[in-house]
Design an enzyme around this catalytic site. Structure first.
Site, short mmCIF file in Angstrom:
data_model
loop_
_atom_site.label_atom_id
_atom_site.label_comp_id
_atom_site.label_asym_id
_atom_site.label_seq_id
_atom_site.Cartn_x
_atom_site.Cartn_y
_atom_site.Cartn_z
N LYS A 173 57.64 87.45 146.59
CA LYS A 173 57.86 88.60 147.36
C LYS A 173 58.14 87.93 148.85
CE LYS A 173 55.80 93.02 148.04
NZ LYS A 173 56.96 93.94 147.85
N1 PPE Z 1 60.08 95.63 143.23
C1 PPE Z 1 60.30 95.35 144.51
C2 PPE Z 1 61.59 94.51 144.86
C3 PPE Z 1 59.26 95.67 145.38
O1 PPE Z 1 59.47 95.24 146.69
C4 PPE Z 1 58.26 96.08 144.96
C5 PPE Z 1 57.13 96.62 145.99
C6 PPE Z 1 57.94 96.46 143.52
C7 PPE Z 1 58.93 96.13 142.53
C8 PPE Z 1 56.77 97.00 142.94
O2 PPE Z 1 55.76 96.06 143.02
P1 PPE Z 1 54.20 96.68 143.15
O3 PPE Z 1 54.10 96.90 144.74
O4 PPE Z 1 53.35 95.27 142.93
O5 PPE Z 1 53.85 97.67 141.93
N2 PPE Z 1 57.66 96.93 147.23
C9 PPE Z 1 56.56 96.87 148.18
C10 PPE Z 1 57.35 97.12 149.72
C11 PPE Z 1 58.07 98.28 150.06
C12 PPE Z 1 58.42 98.57 151.31
O6 PPE Z 1 59.37 99.29 151.69
O7 PPE Z 1 58.07 97.74 152.03
C13 PPE Z 1 55.60 98.26 148.18
O8 PPE Z 1 55.87 98.94 147.60
O9 PPE Z 1 54.61 97.91 148.76
#
Ligand code: PPE
Length: 296
Positions: free
Chosen positions: A149
């Site tokens: 991330k």
């Molecule tokens: N893919 C990406 C690219 C991503 O950034 C997230 C989280 C996910 C999948 C889902 O991951 P998880 O949160 O572990 O279930 N994206 C974060 C940032 C969003 C934003 O706009 O800032 C979030 O959901 O917190």
């Protein structure tokens, strides 16, 4: 910031911050939910583990332990007296010298939290969102590390999001270099076909979401199995149901993709079941999942 509580208006960085110029930072997104026993952070240790793994990938040494960061997250929520909030830990190469080589610059660590309601709207959560398959491809592991991330990765997401909004959609869906579905700009994706969940594998280039894992686990416990396999765009068009998962997006149904109506064009029955179970779990109403909650 760096171990001290700092007032909202004082939480500033220098304009020559390395992370600002080059995206050389790593972050997390975590939610804290109100439960009968007070605010609880959802899967805190898993988020902080991913945070440290992301830092490792970009050769950044976070000057705290995982336990210290977990404790600091809870302290930040307590200090803000928030019952429900979104939490954003970030580690960045800070102010020191300019130039691409980040080594020698301090690694600064900050945690912010604020109330953040639904990501794609209340209506999106209830009725589903309209999506556009992006003309931008999800970053390929040969160029940037999609499983970490890392802030720099997110310009790819921003471009896809802007394009979708500009075309009148709510959200984007990114394909990978092989033309398979990867994920949304900030969400993982699932489709439902004949009662089974299908989601792209880690090799698709999607971030391996913690909400994704939670949904796979919750689904299994209520007798719904998940298969990780490549999904073609036409599989998505012809799915019975589809939904996004993410910390910010929670469980958001997808009702339309590129003008094709998904299922009957509303939140499908399996999506609804998983969504309601998910909200029971994060609010501590399902005792079997208390292990996922860290009370602040
Ligand atoms: N893919 C990406 C690219 C991503 O950034 C997230 C989280 C996910 C999948 C889902 O991951 P998880 O949160 O572990 O279930 N994206 C974060 C940032 C969003 C934003 O706009 O800032 C979030 O959901 O917190």
């Amino acid at each position: 910031m760096n171990g001290k509580l700092v007032g909202w208006d004082e939480a500033k960085v220098h304009i020559l911050n390395h992370g600002l110029h080059y995206g050389s930072s790593v972050f997390e997104g975590i939610r804290c939910y109100e439960t009968a026993d007070g605010p609880a952070v959802f899967r805190l240790k898993d988020h902080i583990k991913r945070f440290f793994n992301g830092a490792k990938v970009i050769m950044m040494k976070i000057p705290f332990t995982e336990e210290e960061v977990c404790e600091a997250v809870k302290e930040t929520v307590r200090a803000n007296k928030l019952k429900e909030c979104y939490i954003r830990p970030i580690a960045y190469y800070g102010y020191g010298k300019m130039g691409l080589n980040p080594l020698g610059n301090p690694v600064d660590v900050a945690i912010a939290c604020w109330p953040w309601g639904t990501y794609l709207g209340e209506e999106g959560l209830r009725k589903g969102v309209r999506c556009k398959v992006s003309s931008w491809r999800r970053i390929d592991p040969r160029m940037l590390p999609p499983l970490a991330k890392v802030s720099a990765n997110y310009l790819n997401s921003i471009l896809a999001k802007l394009e979708a909004l500009d075309c009148g959609y709510d959200e984007a869906i990114l394909l990978n270099f092989q033309g398979m579905i990867a994920e949304g700009p900030g969400e993982n994706i699932f489709i439902v076909k004949d009662g089974t969940l299908i989601t792209p594998p880690p090799t698709s280039g999607a971030l391996i979401g913690i909400t994704r894992d939670s949904i796979i686990t919750i689904a299994k416990d209520i007798g719904i199995s998940t298969v990780e396999k490549d999904i073609l765009r036409e599989h998505l068009f012809c799915a019975d149901e589809a939904f996004f998962t993410g910390t910010a997006a929670e469980v958001t149904p997808i009702r339309e993709v590129d003008g094709r109506v998904i299922g009957d064009g509303s939140r499908g029955p399996i999506t609804e079941k998983l969504q309601s179970q998910f909200f029971r779990v994060v609010r501590g109403e399902n005792k079997s999942y208390l292990k996922w909650l860290d009370f602040v």
